[in-house]
Design an enzyme around this catalytic site. Structure first.
Site, mmCIF file in Angstrom:
data_model
loop_
_atom_site.group_PDB
_atom_site.id
_atom_site.type_symbol
_atom_site.label_atom_id
_atom_site.label_comp_id
_atom_site.label_asym_id
_atom_site.label_seq_id
_atom_site.Cartn_x
_atom_site.Cartn_y
_atom_site.Cartn_z
ATOM 1 N N SER A 67 -0.038 -18.740 -9.728
ATOM 2 C CA SER A 67 -0.878 -18.626 -8.532
ATOM 3 C C SER A 67 -1.765 -17.386 -8.547
ATOM 4 C CB SER A 67 -0.017 -18.621 -7.267
ATOM 5 O OG SER A 67 0.851 -17.501 -7.252
ATOM 6 N N LYS B 258 14.858 -7.091 -16.064
ATOM 7 C CA LYS B 258 13.994 -7.111 -17.252
ATOM 8 C C LYS B 258 14.750 -6.668 -18.501
ATOM 9 C CE LYS B 258 10.370 -8.738 -15.247
ATOM 10 N NZ LYS B 258 9.967 -10.129 -15.517
ATOM 11 N N TYR C 248 15.082 -4.393 -10.359
ATOM 12 C CA TYR C 248 13.999 -4.956 -11.178
ATOM 13 C C TYR C 248 14.205 -4.607 -12.641
ATOM 14 C CZ TYR C 248 9.409 -5.516 -13.301
ATOM 15 O OH TYR C 248 8.379 -5.866 -14.148
ATOM 16 N N SER D 182 8.545 -10.134 -19.872
ATOM 17 C CA SER D 182 9.376 -9.035 -19.402
ATOM 18 C C SER D 182 8.465 -7.928 -18.881
ATOM 19 C CB SER D 182 10.291 -8.551 -20.537
ATOM 20 O OG SER D 182 11.108 -7.492 -20.106
#
Length: 269
Positions: free
Chosen positions: A11, A149, A145, A131
């Protein structure tokens, strides 16, 4: 023979640019995002779009089944969807931390599980996992977060060892600072995750200032080209970076952790 790619999170940002770039280079591109109202230009360009929630296995299966029914194959999967659930580890609700893993790691795994049997039948396929340099380096307030990753990096390496016997490869792209809305979302989440009268408010302000003043040289279009290279290299590499500086900071953080810790503490003061 036309190549077929599935790309998640199309998007905006890198995913949006990647969908267009793959399509412009001859791929039939399938993908989606939760915000379907932002997909119209991609649909108009000839990209196969639909509503997609990577935490909903039914939504993922619909995307894979549609792709196979219409094209008969899947050559590339780009696991791009993700976001940053920033905030103090002391104060982030555990349900928000779980959501971070659901989107950034478990959703990747669920979709990949659906795609691998198709690629195995073909005896070929490429899984490109998006990543971040934040999988090796870190800043305060990004704990969950960074954990997702770092986990994605290891997950991809293990997957590559398991599936390369079938002609499938799994690789990692590690973007650095990119001109996108990602940092704004991360800071907004950090503020939402602050408890009332939180002692971490000034730290969030410093992070906001740091990200606002940072020079993000890479564009989403730059990263789209890196995604494409990772998807099409005849001899895929384990890691892909957009810039030498991105590779350098990852190497620094991994090989000199105490020096990196000192540096990031100084920057955040």
């Amino acid at each position: 023979m036309t190549k077929v790619a599935i790309i998640t999170g199309i998007s905006s940002g890198m995913g949006h640019a990647a969908a267009l770039y793959f399509h412009q280079n001859g791929f039939e591109v399938y993908g989606g995002a939760r915000r379907v109202e932002k997909l119209q230009d991609l649909k108009d360009a000839g990209i196969h779009t639909q509503k997609l929630d990577v935490t909903d296995k039914l939504s993922l299966r619909e995307l894979v089944d549609r792709t196979v029914a219409e094209q008969g194959r899947i050559d590339v999967l780009v696991n791009n969807a993700g976001y940053g659930e920033y905030g103090p580890l002391e104060e982030i609700p555990v349900e928000n931390a779980r959501k971070q893993f659901d989107v950034n790691l478990f959703g990747v795994d669920q979709l990949t599980q659906l795609v691998i049997p198709v690629m195995r039948r073909q005896k070929s396929g490429r899984i490109v996992n998006i990543s971040s340099i934040g999988g090796d380096m870190y800043t305060p307030l990004g704990g969950w977060y960074h954990a997702t990753k770092a986990g994605l990096n290891m997950w991809s390496d293990v997957l590559d060892q398991e599936v390369r016997q079938f002609g499938i490869r799994s690789v990692i792209v590690q973007p650095g600072g990119t001109k996108s809305e990602w940092s704004h979302v991360a800071v907004d989440n950090a503020r939402k995750n602050l408890a009332d009268n939180s002692p971490y408010g000034p730290l969030v302000d410093r992070l906001d200032k740091l990200l606002s003043n940072s020079f993000f040289g890479a564009t989403s279009e730059d990263l789209a080209k890196v995604f494409y290279k990772a998807a099409t290299d005849k001899r895929p590499k384990r890691r892909y970076f957009n810039a030498l500086s991105d590779h350098a900071i990852v190497t620094f953080a991994r090989t000199m952790p105490n020096s990196y810790k000192f540096l990031i503490s100084k920057i955040m003061k």
